[in-house]
Design a protein around this motif. Structure first.
Motif, short mmCIF file in Angstrom:
data_model
loop_
_atom_site.label_atom_id
_atom_site.label_comp_id
_atom_site.label_asym_id
_atom_site.label_seq_id
_atom_site.Cartn_x
_atom_site.Cartn_y
_atom_site.Cartn_z
N ASP A 37 0.73 -1.27 0.04
CA ASP A 37 0.01 0.03 -0.06
C ASP A 37 0.83 1.25 0.00
O ASP A 37 0.63 2.12 -0.66
CB ASP A 37 -0.97 0.00 1.15
CG ASP A 37 -2.00 -1.07 1.30
OD1 ASP A 37 -2.06 -1.70 0.04
OD2 ASP A 37 -2.76 -1.27 2.21
N PHE A 38 1.87 1.34 0.74
CA PHE A 38 2.91 2.49 0.79
C PHE A 38 3.43 2.61 -0.28
O PHE A 38 3.60 3.81 -1.00
CB PHE A 38 3.60 2.21 2.05
CG PHE A 38 4.83 3.39 2.11
CD1 PHE A 38 4.24 4.47 2.96
CD2 PHE A 38 6.04 3.56 1.76
CE1 PHE A 38 5.06 5.44 3.38
CE2 PHE A 38 6.76 4.85 1.73
CZ PHE A 38 6.08 5.88 2.75
N ILE A 39 3.88 1.49 -1.14
CA ILE A 39 4.58 1.67 -2.39
C ILE A 39 3.59 2.21 -3.43
O ILE A 39 4.02 3.05 -4.31
CB ILE A 39 5.16 0.24 -2.86
CG1 ILE A 39 6.39 0.08 -2.11
CG2 ILE A 39 5.84 0.21 -4.27
CD1 ILE A 39 6.80 -1.49 -2.13
N GLY A 40 2.47 2.00 -3.42
CA GLY A 40 1.45 2.24 -4.39
C GLY A 40 1.18 3.65 -4.12
O GLY A 40 0.73 4.39 -5.09
N SER A 41 1.24 4.25 -3.15
CA SER A 41 0.96 5.54 -2.96
C SER A 41 1.82 6.65 -2.49
O SER A 41 1.81 7.82 -2.56
CB SER A 41 0.22 5.83 -1.67
OG SER A 41 0.51 5.39 -0.56
N ASN A 42 3.40 5.88 -2.78
CA ASN A 42 4.42 6.73 -2.75
C ASN A 42 5.54 6.30 -3.67
O ASN A 42 6.24 5.22 -3.54
CB ASN A 42 5.16 6.56 -1.14
CG ASN A 42 4.36 7.28 -0.20
OD1 ASN A 42 4.54 8.24 0.20
ND2 ASN A 42 3.51 6.22 0.47
N GLY A 43 5.70 7.03 -4.75
CA GLY A 43 6.44 6.56 -5.96
C GLY A 43 7.97 7.12 -5.58
O GLY A 43 8.97 6.63 -6.68
N ALA A 44 8.40 7.52 -4.77
CA ALA A 44 9.98 7.80 -4.39
C ALA A 44 10.53 7.22 -3.44
O ALA A 44 11.62 7.57 -2.89
CB ALA A 44 9.96 9.39 -4.06
N ILE A 45 10.42 5.94 -3.67
CA ILE A 45 11.19 4.74 -2.91
C ILE A 45 12.46 4.27 -3.75
O ILE A 45 12.45 3.60 -4.71
CB ILE A 45 10.24 3.68 -2.20
CG1 ILE A 45 8.86 4.18 -1.69
CG2 ILE A 45 11.06 2.41 -1.56
CD1 ILE A 45 7.98 3.19 -1.48
#
Length: 121
Positions: A37-45
């Protein structure tokens, strides 16, 4: 940014503290689903450091789900797996090639800083 996925809360908090003290931007989640879920909503990883063995979904399964469902431009660039398994227990696993490195627990705390600096901005 580094995303830590560690289902053992006390270990995750320790690793997060070590990264923060080294001035490395990091975020901790306790489940693979929360990581997804975090990856899906935060593209700057830049980097995901994920535990292999977790409850509902393993770190390897998390990687596969991200690869199947998240657009390429939004995916983390690098993946590292951490595990308490012995090297002989995972040798030859089909998912191993998806990860830049494997951290075998217990590992020195300096190692997490080293790999985070190597693979994140």
């Amino acid at each position: 940014m580094v995303l830590l996925v560690e289902n053992e809360n006390s270990l995750g908090e320790l690793l997060l503290e070590v990264l923060n003290e080294a001035c490395i931007s990091a975020h901790l989640v306790l489940t693979a689903q929360d990581a997804y879920d975090f990856i899906g909503s935060n593209g700057a990883i830049d980097l995901v450091i994920t535990d292999l063995h977790m409850g509902q979904m393993s770190g390897a399964e998390l990687f596969q789900k991200v690869e199947r469902t998240i657009p390429v431009k939004s995916r983390p660039k690098y993946w590292i797996i951490s595990t308490g398994s012995l090297p002989c227990d995972i040798q030859g696993a089909e998912w191993l090639d998806n990860f830049e490195e494997i951290l075998y627990k217990p590992f020195p705390l300096e190692k997490i800083v080293e790999v985070a600096k190597k693979y994140s901005k």
